[in-house]
Enzyme design. Structure first.
Site, PDB file in Angstrom:
ATOM      1  N   PRO A 299       0.818  -1.223   0.000  1.00 43.94           N
ATOM      2  CA  PRO A 299       0.000   0.000   0.000  1.00 43.94           C
ATOM      3  C   PRO A 299       0.857   1.280   0.000  1.00 43.94           C
ATOM      4  O   PRO A 299       0.519   2.243  -0.680  1.00 43.94           O
ATOM      5  CB  PRO A 299      -0.819  -0.138   1.289  1.00 43.94           C
ATOM      6  CG  PRO A 299      -0.944  -1.623   1.482  1.00 43.94           C
ATOM      7  CD  PRO A 299       0.352  -2.207   0.984  1.00 43.94           C
TER       8      PRO A 299
ATOM      9  N   GLY B  54     -15.824   3.949 -34.940  1.00 44.78           N
ATOM     10  CA  GLY B  54     -16.985   4.776 -34.617  1.00 44.78           C
ATOM     11  C   GLY B  54     -17.782   4.184 -33.468  1.00 44.78           C
ATOM     12  O   GLY B  54     -17.202   3.656 -32.510  1.00 44.78           O
TER      13      GLY B  54
ATOM     14  N   GLU C 214       4.842  -3.555 -13.552  1.00 44.39           N
ATOM     15  CA  GLU C 214       6.288  -3.772 -13.716  1.00 44.39           C
ATOM     16  C   GLU C 214       7.035  -2.478 -14.036  1.00 44.39           C
ATOM     17  O   GLU C 214       7.974  -2.456 -14.833  1.00 44.39           O
ATOM     18  CB  GLU C 214       6.545  -4.863 -14.747  1.00 44.39           C
ATOM     19  CG  GLU C 214       6.096  -6.198 -14.186  1.00 44.39           C
ATOM     20  CD  GLU C 214       6.378  -7.345 -15.097  1.00 44.39           C
ATOM     21  OE1 GLU C 214       7.566  -7.550 -15.383  1.00 44.39           O
ATOM     22  OE2 GLU C 214       5.427  -8.019 -15.477  1.00 44.39           O
ATOM     23  N   GLY C 215       6.597  -1.423 -13.366  1.00 40.65           N
ATOM     24  CA  GLY C 215       7.212  -0.113 -13.537  1.00 40.65           C
ATOM     25  C   GLY C 215       6.388   0.712 -14.499  1.00 40.65           C
ATOM     26  O   GLY C 215       6.192   0.322 -15.655  1.00 40.65           O
TER      27      GLY C 215
HETATM   28  C1  LIG Z   1      -3.519  -5.201 -12.920  1.00 45.81           C
HETATM   29  C2  LIG Z   1      -2.294  -4.981 -12.104  1.00 45.81           C
HETATM   30  C3  LIG Z   1      -1.482  -6.055 -11.786  1.00 45.81           C
HETATM   31  C4  LIG Z   1      -0.355  -5.865 -10.985  1.00 45.81           C
HETATM   32  N1  LIG Z   1       0.416  -6.948 -10.655  1.00 45.81           N
HETATM   33  C5  LIG Z   1       1.425  -6.790  -9.772  1.00 45.81           C
HETATM   34  C6  LIG Z   1       2.157  -7.913  -9.277  1.00 45.81           C
HETATM   35  O1  LIG Z   1       1.935  -9.056  -9.694  1.00 45.81           O
HETATM   36  N2  LIG Z   1       3.118  -7.722  -8.355  1.00 45.81           N
HETATM   37  C7  LIG Z   1       3.400  -6.484  -7.852  1.00 45.81           C
HETATM   38  O2  LIG Z   1       4.262  -6.380  -7.004  1.00 45.81           O
HETATM   39  N3  LIG Z   1       2.734  -5.396  -8.282  1.00 45.81           N
HETATM   40  C8  LIG Z   1       1.756  -5.520  -9.229  1.00 45.81           C
HETATM   41  N4  LIG Z   1       1.058  -4.424  -9.672  1.00 45.81           N
HETATM   42  C9  LIG Z   1       1.375  -3.123  -9.097  1.00 45.81           C
HETATM   43  C10 LIG Z   1       2.124  -2.212 -10.063  1.00 45.81           C
HETATM   44  O3  LIG Z   1       3.414  -2.701 -10.303  1.00 45.81           O
HETATM   45  C11 LIG Z   1       2.126  -0.801  -9.433  1.00 45.81           C
HETATM   46  O4  LIG Z   1       0.785  -0.336  -9.505  1.00 45.81           O
HETATM   47  C12 LIG Z   1       3.048   0.154 -10.149  1.00 45.81           C
HETATM   48  O5  LIG Z   1       4.396  -0.232  -9.955  1.00 45.81           O
HETATM   49  C13 LIG Z   1       2.881   1.605  -9.664  1.00 45.81           C
HETATM   50  O6  LIG Z   1       2.843   1.695  -8.285  1.00 45.81           O
HETATM   51  P1  LIG Z   1       1.633   2.485  -7.569  1.00 45.81           P
HETATM   52  O7  LIG Z   1       0.372   1.941  -8.124  1.00 45.81           O
HETATM   53  O8  LIG Z   1       1.821   2.448  -6.116  1.00 45.81           O
HETATM   54  O9  LIG Z   1       1.748   3.972  -8.095  1.00 45.81           O
HETATM   55  P2  LIG Z   1       2.666   5.126  -7.480  1.00 45.81           P
HETATM   56  O10 LIG Z   1       4.047   4.630  -7.275  1.00 45.81           O
HETATM   57  O11 LIG Z   1       1.966   5.748  -6.339  1.00 45.81           O
HETATM   58  O12 LIG Z   1       2.689   6.137  -8.710  1.00 45.81           O
HETATM   59  C14 LIG Z   1       1.600   7.033  -9.011  1.00 45.81           C
HETATM   60  C15 LIG Z   1       2.032   7.888 -10.198  1.00 45.81           C
HETATM   61  O13 LIG Z   1       3.206   8.627  -9.831  1.00 45.81           O
HETATM   62  C16 LIG Z   1       4.249   8.374 -10.772  1.00 45.81           C
HETATM   63  N5  LIG Z   1       5.545   8.346 -10.103  1.00 45.81           N
HETATM   64  C17 LIG Z   1       5.866   7.735  -8.936  1.00 45.81           C
HETATM   65  N6  LIG Z   1       7.154   7.905  -8.647  1.00 45.81           N
HETATM   66  C18 LIG Z   1       7.685   8.622  -9.669  1.00 45.81           C
HETATM   67  C19 LIG Z   1       8.992   9.119  -9.970  1.00 45.81           C
HETATM   68  N7  LIG Z   1      10.036   8.907  -9.169  1.00 45.81           N
HETATM   69  N8  LIG Z   1       9.158   9.813 -11.117  1.00 45.81           N
HETATM   70  C20 LIG Z   1       8.107  10.043 -11.964  1.00 45.81           C
HETATM   71  N9  LIG Z   1       6.857   9.606 -11.721  1.00 45.81           N
HETATM   72  C21 LIG Z   1       6.649   8.897 -10.609  1.00 45.81           C
HETATM   73  C22 LIG Z   1       3.913   7.007 -11.364  1.00 45.81           C
HETATM   74  O14 LIG Z   1       4.528   6.822 -12.627  1.00 45.81           O
HETATM   75  C23 LIG Z   1       2.409   7.068 -11.444  1.00 45.81           C
HETATM   76  O15 LIG Z   1       2.032   7.737 -12.588  1.00 45.81           O
HETATM   77  C24 LIG Z   1      -0.033  -4.578 -10.521  1.00 45.81           C
HETATM   78  C25 LIG Z   1      -0.845  -3.491 -10.867  1.00 45.81           C
HETATM   79  C26 LIG Z   1      -1.958  -3.682 -11.649  1.00 45.81           C
HETATM   80  C27 LIG Z   1      -2.795  -2.500 -12.006  1.00 45.81           C
END
Ligand SMILES: Cc1cc2nc3c(=O)[nH]c(=O)nc-3n(C[C@H](O)[C@H](O)[C@H](O)COP(=O)(O)OP(=O)(O)OC[C@H]3O[C@@H](n4cnc5c(N)ncnc54)[C@H](O)[C@@H]3O)c2cc1C
Length: 383
Positions: free
Chosen positions: A128, A341, A365-366
Site C-alpha cells: 500500500p 466509430g 512492472e514499472g
Molecule cells: C492489474 C495490475 C497487476 C499488478 N500486478 C502486480 C504484481 O503481480 N506484483 C506487484 O508487485 N505489483 C503488481 N502491480 C502493481 C504495479 O506494479 C504498481 O501499480 C506500479 O508499480 C505503480 O505503483 P503504484 O500503483 O503504487 O503507483 P505510485 O508509485 O503511487 O505512482 C503514481 C504515479 O506517480 C508516478 N511516479 C511515482 N514515482 C515517480 C517518480 N520517481 N518519477 C516520476 N513519476 C513517478 C507514477 O509513474 C504514477 O504515474 C499490478 C498493478 C496492476 C494495475
C-alpha cells in the site's frame, strides 16, 4: 546485421499463432472478461504444447529457449486476443525469479510444475505505501531458528488468488542503511498458515487474470525458501525486471497488432458517403501511423530480447521496449475505437476490450514514468 528470425524461431511463432488461432474464440474471451475468470484450460493446453515453459531450462521441464522465443509466443497469443494472451503469459509470472536465483532444490520443486501448467506463480513487490518505490518494504521477514516469520501486506498482486507459490520482497535487515540493502526475495507457498488473499476489487481490464491483496500474519517458511542471497532482493528484483519488462513489451506489441488487425478489416468493408473508409486519405494516414508504430515497437522489443539473450541484461533497452511498445499499444487501441466509430465503443467489436486490457502495460512492472527514469539515468547519470 540480420533482421530475420531463424527457421526455428519462425516455427515457434507459427506454433503459438496456430494454437491461439485455433483455441481462442471471441466468445470465450468475452466470457473470461465478463465473468472475471482465468482461462485455466487454455493455460494447461498452452503448457502441454511447451508454450508456458518456453524459456525455462530443459532440465526443469521447460523448452530451454531464450527471451526472444518467449516474446514471439507472447506476441502471437496477444495478437489473437490480448485478454487471453496476457492472462496465459502472466500465469507463470515471475517463475523466472526461481529460474534465475533459485537453488537446485527450489528449481526442481517448482519449475517442472510451472512448465506443465500445474502451478501458477507470482511476485509480490507492491505494498500500500510502496509502489513505484521498492527501495524499502514494510513487509518483514525475521529469522527465528531455521525459519523466517513474515508479516505484512501486499497489494495488486497478479495471480494472488490462484498462484501456488509467490516470491515476496521483504525486509530482512531492519537496520540496513540505505534500506534497499536489507531486502530479500522469499518464496511463500500460498497454503501456509497465516497467508490470506482477497480480490483487489473490480478493475478496468485484464479480467482474465486475478489481482489480489495479500496479507501475511506470522507466516512461517523455512530459511531454505530464501531466493538467492539474503539482503540482495532489491538488486535481484531489478535483474528480474530486465527480462520481464520485455515480456510486457511483447504483451503490448501483440495487443497493438490485435487492434490494428481489427481496424484493417473494418475500414475495408465499412462504407460512408459512397466510399469505403479505407479509401479516405485520413484513414490511410492513420493506418500508416499505426503500422509504423507497430513496426518500431516490434524492432525495439525483439532487439531488447535478443540483447538480453546474447549480450546480457541491458536495463535501459528493456525499459525503452516496455515504454515504447506499451505507449504504442494504448495509442493504437484508442485510435482503433475511434476508427470503428460507434461500433468501437461496443463490446461485440473487441477494440474497447483491447484498450482496457493493454492499458495496464503502461502501469505494471514499472510505470511509463519509471521506465523513463531508468532510460534517462543511463544517459544522464543517477539524479
Ligand atoms: C492489474 C495490475 C497487476 C499488478 N500486478 C502486480 C504484481 O503481480 N506484483 C506487484 O508487485 N505489483 C503488481 N502491480 C502493481 C504495479 O506494479 C504498481 O501499480 C506500479 O508499480 C505503480 O505503483 P503504484 O500503483 O503504487 O503507483 P505510485 O508509485 O503511487 O505512482 C503514481 C504515479 O506517480 C508516478 N511516479 C511515482 N514515482 C515517480 C517518480 N520517481 N518519477 C516520476 N513519476 C513517478 C507514477 O509513474 C504514477 O504515474 C499490478 C498493478 C496492476 C494495475
Amino acid at each position: 546485421m540480420d533482421f530475420e528470425l531463424t527457421k526455428e524461431q519462425k516455427a515457434i511463432q507459427k506454433a503459438a499463432w496456430d494454437f491461439a488461432n485455433g483455441e481462442f474464440t471471441k466468445e470465450y474471451a468475452l466470457e473470461c472478461d465478463q465473468n472475471h475468470t482465468f482461462p485455466e484450460d487454455l493455460f494447461k493446453k498452452a503448457a502441454g504444447l511447451g508454450l508456458v515453459g518456453i524459456h525455462l531450462p530443459e532440465e526443469y521441464g521447460g523448452q530451454g529457449y531464450g527471451l526472444l522465443e518467449a516474446v514471439l509466443v507472447c506476441e502471437a497469443m496477444c495478437r489473437k486476443d490480448p485478454g487471453l494472451g496476457m492472462a496465459i503469459n502472466l500465469g507463470a509470472f515471475a517463475s523466472q525469479i526461481i529460474a534465475l536465483f533459485g537453488t537446485e532444490e527450489q528449481k526442481l520443486a517448482y519449475l517442472p510444475q510451472v512448465a506443465s501448467g500445474d502451478l501458477m506463480t507470482g511476485a509480490a513487490f507492491t505494498e500500500p505505501d510502496h509502489g513505484s518505490d521498492i527501495t524499502d518494504m514494510a513487509t518483514t521477514a525475521m529469522r527465528e531458528g531455521g525459519e523466517y516469520v513474515i508479516n505484512g501486506s501486499k497489494t495488486f498482486i497478479t495471480n494472488g488468488l490462484n498462484a501456488g507459490v509467490i516470491s515476496f520482497l521483504c525486509k530482512t535487515d531492519l537496520k540496513a542503511n540505505p534500506p534497499h540493502r536489507g531486502l530479500s526475495l522469499i518464496a511463500v507457498e500460498t497454503n501456509r498458515e497465516g497467508f490470506e488473499a482477497t480480490d483487489a476489487g473490480p478493475k478496468m481490464g485484464l479480467h482474465g487474470s486475478t489481482t489480489a491483496e495479500l496479507s501475511l500474519k506470522n507466516v512461517r517458511v523455512p530459511v531454505s525458501n530464501l531466493l538467492g542471497q539474503e539482503n540482495r532482493g532489491f538488486y535481484q528484483s531489478l535483474e528480474f525486471f530486465n527480462g520481464s519488462r520485455v515480456e510486457v513489451a511483447a504483451q503490448a506489441l501483440g495487443g497493438a497488432q490485435a487492434a490494428f488487425d481489427r481496424v484493417v478489416s473494418y475500414v475495408k468493408q465499412r462504407q460512408q458517403f459512397g466510399r469505403r473508409l479505407a479509401d479516405l486519405q485520413v484513414t490511410q494516414h492513420k493506418v500508416a501511423d499505426m503500422a509504423t508504430k507497430i513496426e518500431a515497437a516490434r524492432l525495439i522489443t525483439y532487439k531488447a530480447a535478443w540483447t538480453y539473450d546474447n549480450k546480457g541484461p541491458n536495463p535501459s533497452l528493456s525499459s525503452m521496449a516496455k515504454f515504447y511498445a506499451a505507449r504504442a499499444a494504448v495509442e493504437i487501441a484508442d485510435e482503433a475505437i475511434q476508427m470503428l466509430g460507434g461500433n468501437g465503443y461496443f463490446t461485440e467489436n473487441e477494440v474497447e476490450r483491447i484498450f482496457r486490457d493493454v492499458r495496464v502495460t503502461e502501469i505494471y512492472e514499472g510505470t511509463r514514468e519509471i521506465q523513463k527514469n531508468t532510460i534517462a539515468s543511463n544517459i544522464l547519470g543517477k539524479q
